[in-house]
Write a protein that holds these residues in place. Structure first.
Motif, PDB file in Angstrom:
ATOM      1  N   SER A 195     -53.525 -49.481  12.861  1.00 56.79           N
ATOM      2  CA  SER A 195     -54.901 -49.994  12.818  1.00 56.79           C
ATOM      3  C   SER A 195     -55.003 -51.345  13.524  1.00 56.79           C
ATOM      4  O   SER A 195     -54.021 -52.072  13.648  1.00 56.79           O
ATOM      5  CB  SER A 195     -55.371 -50.117  11.366  1.00 56.79           C
ATOM      6  OG  SER A 195     -54.608 -51.100  10.676  1.00 56.79           O
ATOM      7  N   HIS A 196     -56.210 -51.668  13.969  1.00 55.71           N
ATOM      8  CA  HIS A 196     -56.443 -52.891  14.743  1.00 55.71           C
ATOM      9  C   HIS A 196     -57.542 -53.741  14.123  1.00 55.71           C
ATOM     10  O   HIS A 196     -58.639 -53.250  13.843  1.00 55.71           O
ATOM     11  CB  HIS A 196     -56.861 -52.541  16.179  1.00 55.71           C
ATOM     12  CG  HIS A 196     -55.726 -52.104  17.062  1.00 55.71           C
ATOM     13  ND1 HIS A 196     -54.896 -51.068  16.747  1.00 55.71           N
ATOM     14  CD2 HIS A 196     -55.277 -52.588  18.258  1.00 55.71           C
ATOM     15  CE1 HIS A 196     -54.000 -50.907  17.718  1.00 55.71           C
ATOM     16  NE2 HIS A 196     -54.210 -51.821  18.641  1.00 55.71           N
ATOM     17  N   HIS A 198     -58.248 -55.549  11.297  1.00 52.73           N
ATOM     18  CA  HIS A 198     -58.801 -55.553   9.949  1.00 52.73           C
ATOM     19  C   HIS A 198     -58.128 -56.664   9.160  1.00 52.73           C
ATOM     20  O   HIS A 198     -57.092 -57.203   9.564  1.00 52.73           O
ATOM     21  CB  HIS A 198     -58.560 -54.204   9.267  1.00 52.73           C
ATOM     22  CG  HIS A 198     -59.183 -53.052   9.974  1.00 52.73           C
ATOM     23  ND1 HIS A 198     -60.533 -52.781   9.913  1.00 52.73           N
ATOM     24  CD2 HIS A 198     -58.654 -52.093  10.771  1.00 52.73           C
ATOM     25  CE1 HIS A 198     -60.806 -51.720  10.631  1.00 52.73           C
ATOM     26  NE2 HIS A 198     -59.683 -51.278  11.171  1.00 52.73           N
ATOM     27  N   TYR A 200     -55.842 -58.257   6.162  1.00 55.87           N
ATOM     28  CA  TYR A 200     -54.477 -57.863   5.822  1.00 55.87           C
ATOM     29  C   TYR A 200     -54.428 -56.727   4.809  1.00 55.87           C
ATOM     30  O   TYR A 200     -53.783 -55.696   5.038  1.00 55.87           O
ATOM     31  CB  TYR A 200     -53.725 -59.089   5.289  1.00 55.87           C
ATOM     32  CG  TYR A 200     -52.282 -58.836   4.950  1.00 55.87           C
ATOM     33  CD1 TYR A 200     -51.309 -58.841   5.945  1.00 55.87           C
ATOM     34  CD2 TYR A 200     -51.878 -58.599   3.633  1.00 55.87           C
ATOM     35  CE1 TYR A 200     -49.966 -58.603   5.637  1.00 55.87           C
ATOM     36  CE2 TYR A 200     -50.548 -58.364   3.322  1.00 55.87           C
ATOM     37  CZ  TYR A 200     -49.604 -58.369   4.332  1.00 55.87           C
ATOM     38  OH  TYR A 200     -48.287 -58.141   4.018  1.00 55.87           O
ATOM     39  N   ASP A 202     -56.823 -54.662   3.781  1.00 58.88           N
ATOM     40  CA  ASP A 202     -57.503 -53.478   4.300  1.00 58.88           C
ATOM     41  C   ASP A 202     -56.590 -52.727   5.258  1.00 58.88           C
ATOM     42  O   ASP A 202     -56.466 -51.490   5.196  1.00 58.88           O
ATOM     43  CB  ASP A 202     -58.800 -53.903   4.989  1.00 58.88           C
ATOM     44  CG  ASP A 202     -59.637 -52.712   5.444  1.00 58.88           C
ATOM     45  OD1 ASP A 202     -59.364 -51.575   5.004  1.00 58.88           O
ATOM     46  OD2 ASP A 202     -60.580 -52.918   6.243  1.00 58.88           O
ATOM     47  N   ALA A 203     -55.931 -53.458   6.144  1.00 57.07           N
ATOM     48  CA  ALA A 203     -55.027 -52.833   7.118  1.00 57.07           C
ATOM     49  C   ALA A 203     -53.872 -52.134   6.426  1.00 57.07           C
ATOM     50  O   ALA A 203     -53.474 -51.027   6.826  1.00 57.07           O
ATOM     51  CB  ALA A 203     -54.503 -53.884   8.093  1.00 57.07           C
ATOM     52  N   ARG A 206     -55.150 -48.816   5.176  1.00 58.88           N
ATOM     53  CA  ARG A 206     -55.385 -47.888   6.273  1.00 58.88           C
ATOM     54  C   ARG A 206     -54.062 -47.366   6.850  1.00 58.88           C
ATOM     55  O   ARG A 206     -53.901 -46.166   7.111  1.00 58.88           O
ATOM     56  CB  ARG A 206     -56.190 -48.566   7.377  1.00 58.88           C
ATOM     57  CG  ARG A 206     -57.638 -48.872   6.992  1.00 58.88           C
ATOM     58  CD  ARG A 206     -58.294 -49.754   8.049  1.00 58.88           C
ATOM     59  NE  ARG A 206     -59.662 -50.110   7.695  1.00 58.88           N
ATOM     60  CZ  ARG A 206     -60.746 -49.449   8.092  1.00 58.88           C
ATOM     61  NH1 ARG A 206     -60.602 -48.387   8.877  1.00 58.88           N
ATOM     62  NH2 ARG A 206     -61.941 -49.823   7.722  1.00 58.88           N
ATOM     63  N   ASP A 207     -53.117 -48.273   7.049  1.00 59.28           N
ATOM     64  CA  ASP A 207     -51.847 -47.871   7.653  1.00 59.28           C
ATOM     65  C   ASP A 207     -51.022 -47.003   6.710  1.00 59.28           C
ATOM     66  O   ASP A 207     -50.298 -46.104   7.150  1.00 59.28           O
ATOM     67  CB  ASP A 207     -51.051 -49.106   8.072  1.00 59.28           C
ATOM     68  CG  ASP A 207     -51.727 -49.877   9.192  1.00 59.28           C
ATOM     69  OD1 ASP A 207     -52.587 -49.291   9.876  1.00 59.28           O
ATOM     70  OD2 ASP A 207     -51.402 -51.072   9.376  1.00 59.28           O
ATOM     71  N   ASN A 254     -47.371 -55.310   9.603  1.00 60.81           N
ATOM     72  CA  ASN A 254     -48.439 -55.675  10.531  1.00 60.81           C
ATOM     73  C   ASN A 254     -48.221 -57.089  11.034  1.00 60.81           C
ATOM     74  O   ASN A 254     -47.275 -57.782  10.607  1.00 60.81           O
ATOM     75  CB  ASN A 254     -49.828 -55.485   9.889  1.00 60.81           C
ATOM     76  CG  ASN A 254     -50.067 -56.375   8.688  1.00 60.81           C
ATOM     77  OD1 ASN A 254     -49.847 -57.579   8.739  1.00 60.81           O
ATOM     78  ND2 ASN A 254     -50.522 -55.777   7.593  1.00 60.81           N
ATOM     79  N   ARG A 264     -57.204 -60.968  10.853  1.00 61.96           N
ATOM     80  CA  ARG A 264     -57.423 -59.816  11.735  1.00 61.96           C
ATOM     81  C   ARG A 264     -56.057 -59.377  12.246  1.00 61.96           C
ATOM     82  O   ARG A 264     -55.518 -59.963  13.169  1.00 61.96           O
ATOM     83  CB  ARG A 264     -58.346 -60.161  12.905  1.00 61.96           C
ATOM     84  CG  ARG A 264     -59.753 -60.538  12.502  1.00 61.96           C
ATOM     85  CD  ARG A 264     -60.613 -60.938  13.701  1.00 61.96           C
ATOM     86  NE  ARG A 264     -61.055 -59.802  14.479  1.00 61.96           N
ATOM     87  CZ  ARG A 264     -60.756 -59.582  15.749  1.00 61.96           C
ATOM     88  NH1 ARG A 264     -59.964 -60.421  16.396  1.00 61.96           N
ATOM     89  NH2 ARG A 264     -61.232 -58.524  16.388  1.00 61.96           N
ATOM     90  N   GLY A 267     -51.584 -53.202  12.861  1.00 66.22           N
ATOM     91  CA  GLY A 267     -50.545 -52.526  12.103  1.00 66.22           C
ATOM     92  C   GLY A 267     -49.476 -51.917  12.988  1.00 66.22           C
ATOM     93  O   GLY A 267     -49.739 -51.487  14.115  1.00 66.22           O
TER      94      GLY A 267
END
Length: 468
Positions: A195-196, A198, A200, A202-203, A206-207, A254, A264, A267
Motif C-alpha cells: 500500500s502507498h 496511508h 502507519y 491503516d497501512a 491494509r498490508d 513499511n 504517509r 508498505g
C-alpha cells in the motif's frame, strides 16, 4: 558469489540500457553499492532451507526496503551456482501500456557492471499476443533496476529477462510464466511494494489483508491499491496454484519502520514460493512451532483456557496464513488430533488453537491430564492449500494418488473425511488407504458415486516429545 571483474563483451552502447535511478534509489559509486548490498545480505538470516522457485521482493530505495529485499534474495543463496536465468517482472510506473513489455537491448547496466538479457527467453515469448517489444517502458523504470545489484551479488553467473507488466489479466501473465518456467536453473522474481501513502496503522491493516491474499494464493483479488505490482503478482499466484507452490512470508514492514515518518507510509512485503511438501521451515522455526504447541497444552493444564497468542511476537513464517493439524501420541498410540484443512488464521494461532483442542477437546478422548505429559509426543503437520483432484472413477483416483505424499479429502453429500499424508506410514497400500478413509467418512469400503468429490494436499510434518 560476485560478478567477474572482467565485464563480458557487448556489441555497443546502443544495446545497453543505462541505469536510471543509480544515485537516487541506491549508490552510484560501485564500491559504495557493493558495500551496501553485501552488508544488507550479510545481515539477512542464513536459513538451512533449499532455494525457492520464486520470490516476491520490494523495490523502494535501499534505505527503505533494502533490508527486506536482501532477506528475500538471501533465500536464493543455496542455488547461486545452479540458477542461470531469472525472470524478473515488475510494474510500470513511467509509461502507460497494456500487456507485458520486453526490452530489445543486450544488457542492463548497473554500477557493478552489465547484466546480460536472456535473448533466448525473450524469443520464446515473442509470439504471444500479450508481449510487446517496448524499450520505452524500461528506460526509466525503477521497479526492475533496483533488483539487479542484489542478483549480481547473490548469483554467480546469471542472465535476466526483465519484463515490465502493465494492465494484464492473471492468466495472460501466467501463460508467459508457464512458457519460461524451466527447471532448477530458472528463478522467478516479482517486484512489488504494497500500500502507498496511508497512515502507519491503516497501512499495517491494509498490508496484512494483502499478505493473507498472497498466502492463500487468492489470485485476481489484489489490485493496485494493495500492491503496485498487482498484475505480475496475480499471475504468479495463479501459477503457484497450478504448479503446487506454497507461499511463506519472509517479512512485512513499511517505511515507517525503516527510514520514513509514520504519517504517509509505503508498505513492503517479501515471500518465498516453494513446491508444497518440500521443506519450507528451518530447524529453528520448527522448534518454535513445537514449543508453541507445548506451551498451549501446558496453559490448558494450568487454567483450562485457550492461550492468548500475540501474532506480532512470532517470526514472519509463523505469521503466514496456513492451516495445520496437531497430533498427540502416547506410547505410540493416538491421544488426540485436531486440525484445519482451510487456512483461516496465521499459522501460530492455528498451532496454539489446535494443540489445545487436541489435548482437551478431541471428542474421541478424555481431557489430557498432567500425569500424561511424560512421554507425550507432539506432532505438527503444516498443510498446503487443498486442490480438487479430477478423477473419472475410483481406478483413476488410485492411479493418481501418490503414496507417502498426498493427504486426501473425500466427500459425498454430507459425508466427509480426510487422512493426513503420514497415515501412509500405517496404511501403505492404496486400496487399504482408501477403504479406511471411506469408513472414516461413514461410507462403505466399496462406495463410489458420480457425486464423489476428491481433493488432495501435502504437508510438512515434524514431531518431538514434550520436554520433561
Amino acid at each position: 558469489m560476485t560478478q567477474s571483474a572482467t565485464a563480458p563483451h557487448l556489441p555497443g552502447a546502443q544495446e545497453i540500457r543505462e541505469p536510471a535511478v543509480a544515485g537516487a534509489f541506491y549508490p552510484a559509486a560501485p564500491a559504495a553499492l557493493r558495500k551496501q548490498v553485501d552488508e544488507l545480505l550479510a545481515a539477512a538470516p542464513d536459513l538451512d532451507l533449499p532455494a525457492p522457485k520464486a520470490i516476491v521482493a520490494p523495490h523502494a530505495g535501499y534505505i527503505y526496503s533494502g533490508a527486506l529485499a536482501a532477506q528475500a534474495y538471501a533465500r536464493l543463496r543455496p542455488a547461486r551456482d545452479r540458477i542461470r536465468r531469472v525472470i524478473l517482472l515488475g510494474p510500470a510506473h513511467r509509461v502507460a501500456f497494456q500487456g507485458i513489455a520486453v526490452p530489445t537491448v543486450a544488457a542492463f547496466q548497473t554500477p557493478l557492471g552489465p547484466v546480460r538479457v536472456d535473448r533466448e527467453a525473450a524469443a520464446a515469448i515473442a509470439d504471444m499476443p500479450q508481449v510487446h517489444q517496448l524499450d520505452a517502458a524500461h528506460a526509466l523504470e525503477h521497479s526492475l533496476e533496483v533488483h539487479l545489484p542484489f542478483l549480481q551479488r547473490v548469483l554467480d553467473d546469471v542472465a535476466v529477462l526483465p519484463l515490465v507488466v502493465g494492465p494484464t489479466e492473471p492468466l495472460a501473465v501466467a501463460q508467459v510464466l508457464e512458457r519460461l518456467w524451466g527447471g532448477p536453473e530458472t528463478a522467478i522474481v516479482i517486484s512489488s511494494d504494497l500500500s502507498h501513502y496511508h497512515g502507519y496503522d491503516d497501512a499495517r491493516g491494509r498490508d496484512s489483508a494483502t499478505a493473507s491474499r498472497i498466502e492463500a494464493l487468492d489470485f485476481g483479488k489484489i489490485d493496485g491499491h494493495g500492491a503496485c505490482g498487482a498484475y505480475p503478482l496475480n499471475g504468479l499466484l495463479l501459477m503457484a496454484r497450478h504448479r503446487g507452490l506454497c507461499a511463506t512470508r519472509i517479512g512485512l514492514c513499511n517505511s515507517g519502520d525503516t527510514a520514513g515518518d509514520r504519517s504517509r507510509v509505503v508498505g513492503y512485503g517479501a515471500w518465498a514460493f516453494s513446491p508444497c511438501g518440500t521443506r519450507e521451515f528451518a530447524v529453528g522455526q520448527r522448534h518454535a512451532m513445537l514449543d508453541l504447541a507445548v506451551r498451549a497444552i501446558r496453559s490448558g493444564l494450568r487454567s483450562g483456557k485457550r492461550p492468548e497468542v500475540r501474532i506480532e511476537t512470532f517470526s514472519p513464517p509463523l505469521q503466514t496464513l496456513r492451516a495445520c493439524f496437531v497430533t498427540l501420541k502416547k506410547e505410540g498410540r493416538l491421544r488426540g488430533c485436531i486440525g484445519s484443512l482451510a487456512a483461516t488464521r496465521p499459522l501460530a494461532a492455528d498451532i496454539a488453537w489446535n494443540a489445545w483442542s487436541a489435548a482437551f477437546a478431541d471428542p474421541r478422548f478424555p481431557k489430557l491430564t498432567p500425569q500424561e505429559l511424560p512421554g507425550l509426543n507432539v506432532g505438527i503437520s503444516v498443510l498446503s492449500p487443498p486442490h480438487p483432484l479430477h478423477v473419472a472413477d475410483e481406478a483413476d483416483l488410485k492411479a493418481k494418488l501418490r503414496p507417502g505424499v498426498d493427504g486426501l479429502i473425500i466427500a459425498d453429500g454430507d459425508r466427509r473425511a480426510t487422512f493426513l499424508p503420514q497415515v501412509w506410514e500405517d496404511l501403505q497400500d492404496v486400496d487399504t488407504f482408501l477403504a479406511h478413509l471411506k469408513r472414516k467418512a461413514g461410507m462403505a469400503p466399496d462406495h463410489w458415486s458420480d457425486s464423489m468429490q476428491v481433493s488432495r494436499y501435502t504437508a510438512e510434518s515434524f514431531a518431538a516429545p514434550v520436554p520433561g
